[in-house]
Write an enzyme that holds these catalytic residues in place. Sequence first.
Site, PDB file in Angstrom:
ATOM      1  CG  HIS A 376      -2.101  -0.875   1.133  1.00  0.00           C
ATOM      2  ND1 HIS A 376      -3.249  -0.555   0.452  1.00  0.00           N
ATOM      3  CD2 HIS A 376      -2.314  -2.114   1.632  1.00  0.00           C
ATOM      4  CE1 HIS A 376      -4.125  -1.529   0.537  1.00  0.00           C
ATOM      5  NE2 HIS A 376      -3.584  -2.491   1.254  1.00  0.00           N
ATOM      6  CE  LYS A 567      -6.750  13.651   0.460  1.00  0.00           C
ATOM      7  NZ  LYS A 567      -6.941  12.470  -0.351  1.00  0.00           N
ATOM      8  NE  ARG A 568      -2.334   8.185   6.761  1.00  0.00           N
ATOM      9  CZ  ARG A 568      -1.147   8.090   6.136  1.00  0.00           C
ATOM     10  NH1 ARG A 568      -0.059   8.550   6.710  1.00  0.00           N
ATOM     11  NH2 ARG A 568      -1.071   7.533   4.955  1.00  0.00           N
ATOM     12  CE  LYS A 573      -2.620  10.469   3.009  1.00  0.00           C
ATOM     13  NZ  LYS A 573      -3.135   9.709   1.867  1.00  0.00           N
ATOM     14  CB  THR A 675     -10.337   4.701  -0.845  1.00  0.00           C
ATOM     15  OG1 THR A 675      -9.921   5.053   0.482  1.00  0.00           O
ATOM     16  CG2 THR A 675      -9.606   3.451  -1.292  1.00  0.00           C
ATOM     17  CE  LYS A 679     -14.086   5.956   1.418  1.00  0.00           C
ATOM     18  NZ  LYS A 679     -13.219   6.196   2.581  1.00  0.00           N
TER      19      LYS A 679
END
Length: 832
Positions: A376, A567-568, A573, A675, A679
Site C-alpha cells: 500500500h 484525509k490523514r 498529501k 479511496t 467516494k
Amino acid sequence: MSPRYACTVNPNPELNNTPELGMDEKSLEQDFKSYYGNHLAQDKGCASGHYLYTSLALTLRDRLFERMKKTKMAYSESKCKQAYYMSMEFLMGRAMGNAALNLGLSETVTKAMVELGLDFEELTELEHDAGLGNGGLGRLAACFIDSCATLQLPVTGYGIRYEYGMFQQSIENGNQMESPDHWLRDGNPWELERPEYTQRIKFGGHTEFRKNVAGNMSVHWVDSNDILAVPYDLPIPGYQNGTVNKLRLWKSEATDEFNLEDFNAGSYTEAVASKNAAENISMVLYPNDASENGKELRLRQQYFLASASLQDILNHWITNNGENFDDFAEKNCFQLNDTHPTVGVAELMRLLMDEHNMGWDKAWTIVTKTMAYTNHTLLPEALERWPVHMFGRLLPRVLEIIYEINARFLSEVARKWPGDKARLASMSIIEEGGQQQVRMAHLAIVGSFSVNGVAALHSELLQKGLFNNFYQLWPNKFNNKTNGVTQRRWMAWCNPALTELVSETIGEQWVTDLDQLKKLTPFANSTAFQRKWNDVKKANKTRLADLVKQSCGVTFDTDAMFDIQVKRIHEYKRQLLNVLHVIHLYDRIKRGDTKGIVKRCVLFGGKAAPGYAMAKDIIKLINNVANVVNNDPDVGDRLKVVFLPNYQVSAMEVICPAADLSEQVSTAGKEASGTGNMKFMMNGAVTIGTLDGANIEIREEAGDENFFLFGLTEDEVEKERVGYNPRAIIAKDRDLKRVVDLLEGGHFNQFEPNRFDNIINAFTSHNDPWMTIADFRSYIDAQHLAGLAYQDQERWTAMSIMNTATSGKFSTDRTMEEYNNEIWKLEKVSPK
C-alpha cells in the site's frame, strides 16, 4: 479447548431448530421491547438513549447471527476453498445503518421505531464509530469484506480488537490535541465473544533442539512468556442476499488472572503486572513507534494478530481433516493487507514444522502457495523494518526461521545473478549495517505467490522502482488490483436523497452493479434532471453546513463551492499546497482583485500522527489562516475556511455527499491509490488532482473535461529534482511571492513569532521531497478554471453527474472480483 467450552455429548438436535426470526414490523417491535424491558431491565422511567440504541442493535444482531450460522454451515457443507483477510486495521464506522440496509430492513425498522415513538436516524447517531483503524488502509479493509459478503465469497477477516482506537482530536488555539478514544466504554452490542477459540501466543524465551521418538531433531520454543488471544466475532452482512461473513478480532489477556503466590505474599502490584502487560497488546491502535517501547509493542501486536489467526485457521483445518495437510494449499488463501501481518510467512512455517512435524520443503510449499501480499505504499520509510536484536528477543524461533528463509532465498538470487553482491545485499530479508534490520516487505514478497499494488501507476512504480529486483526475479508474482469503495456505505447509506433519485431514474441494480450508473449519462444535460440533482446537492450541503456551524462556529453559504480535502495529515498529501492557494485567494480579495473568484468554502479534516511534528504544524497553519480569513470583513462570505476536528467515518458520511470539489493533490508518484477520491467521485464531486494513484484512472473514466488536472507527472518530478530551486521559482511568480511574503512576514502568526518557520524552511528547501512550490502555479491555474466552471452551473452540474455516472469501476465489488478471479480462486457459496 477448555473443558468448560467442550460440546455436550449428543446434545438434543432440537437445539439447532430454532424458529426463524420475523422480518416484519411487529416482530422487530416485539424483540426491541423484549430486549429493552427484560434483557436490559429498563422501564418507562428510563430516558437513556444508550439502552434504546442497544435494544435495537441486539434486535438487528440476532438477525445477522441467524444468517451468519447458515453461511458458516453452507461453507462447511460445500467444503469450499476459503480466504482470510489479515489486516491490522478495519475502520468499520457505525454498524446499525449498514446492518439495516443490508438486511433490507431500513424502511421496516424506521416504521417500527415510529410506532414506538422513536426515530431510527437519531438512534443511529448514538453509536460510537468503531475505533479499529486510522485511515485509508482500514477503511479499504472494511469495504473489502463488505463486498466479499455481497459477492457471497467465503472470506473471513482477522484483526485486533483495540480497546482504544485512533485518538479523539480536538483543536485548541489552532493546535491538535489528542485524547483517548475509548470506543468500547459502553460495550459493543454487535460482537460475540468466542472464548472456546482462544489461542496461546508465545513471546521471549529461547529455542532447544531435541530428538523425537523417531530419532529426528525437533525444535522447541521454551521458557516463553505466553499470553492469550481471545476472539470476538462481528457479523459482516452481504447486501440482501442471506450471506453474513465474519470479522474475527483478537483481544489479548493474561494466561492467569494473577500470580497467587505473589498475591498471598503481599506483592499485589507484581501479582497483576503480567496481566496488565498482556492486555497492553490490544489496548491501543498502533502505538507511537518513535521510542523503543513503542516499536516493541507494535511488533508484539503484529505477531499477536498473525499467530492467533493462523493457529485458529489450522485448528479449524485439523478439526475437519486431522493432521493431513495434503490439500491445505488448495483450500486456503491468506491475503496480507500491507506489511503489518507479514510475519505470518515465518509463523506459518513455525506452526507447520514445530507444531505439526512437517519438513521444511513441504511446509515452504504450503506457505508459498497460500500467502498473498498487498503493498500500500511507495514510501520506502513506510515499509516495516524491525531491529534484529529486538526481533530475536521477542520472537527467537521466528527469527531463526527468517534467517533460514533468507539463506535459501539468497542462494536462488546468487544462481540468477552470480557474484552480484550489491544485488544480494539490496534483496536480502536481513538488512546489514550499523544495526541489522528485518525487512518485512522482502519477507512478504519471498513468501507469497502474489504481490499486488493498488492502482495501475502504483503497481507499475513498484515493478520499476521499489521492488524492481524482485520483479526481475519473479515477474509473474506481480499484479495490480485497483482499489475501490463499497457503494452500499458510500452512496446508498450515506446519501439517501441521491440514492432515491438515481434509483427512480435508472433502477436499483446499481447497488450491487455499480456499472449501471452509466445509464445516467444521457441525463447529464437534461434541465429537469439537473434541477433534481442540484436539489439533492443543496440538501446535502445544508446538512454539512449545519455540522460545520456546530463544530467550528463558522457559517458556510450553501450557494458557494464546497472545496473539500479530508484525509490523514501528511506532507505528501500536500494539505500545505491547498493552504497556499487559500492564502493566494485571500491576498487577491484583500487587493480587490476579485475577477473570476467564485464564492468558496474550504474544508480541511484529518488527524496527524501524535509524533509527526510537521503534520501538526500544518494543522496549526490551517487554523491560523482560517482565523484570519473568517474574521476579515473585507473577505466576508467570499471565502470561508475551517478545519473540522475529529474526522472519522461518520463525519465522512456527511462530508462526501456535500462536496463540489475534491482535492486529491499529492505529489505524483507518492500516493499508492487513494479511496477518498473514489467516494467523492461516486457522490458527484469533481476532482482537482495530479496524475497520481487512482486519480489517473478516475480521469480516464470521467474524461479529461470532467477533471481538473495540474502538476508535474511522476517522471517530471524526478527530473525537476535535479537542480530544484524553490526560491528561484518564488522570485519569478508574483502571486507566489506575495503568498510567501505573507507567511514570512508573520501575517498569520502575529502573536506567535517564528511559529511557521519549519514549514517555510521545508517548502523552500532544495531538498523538499514533495515539490510543493514546483506545482503551485499549475495548481492555482487549475483552481481558477474550477472556479470559472462552477459559475456556469449547467456545465458544473453536468460534470458532477458525469463523475457519478462513470464511477462504476471504483466499486470494491469489481476489486474483489479481480482478487478472486486472479488470486484467491474461490467458488461463490449461497447459504440455504
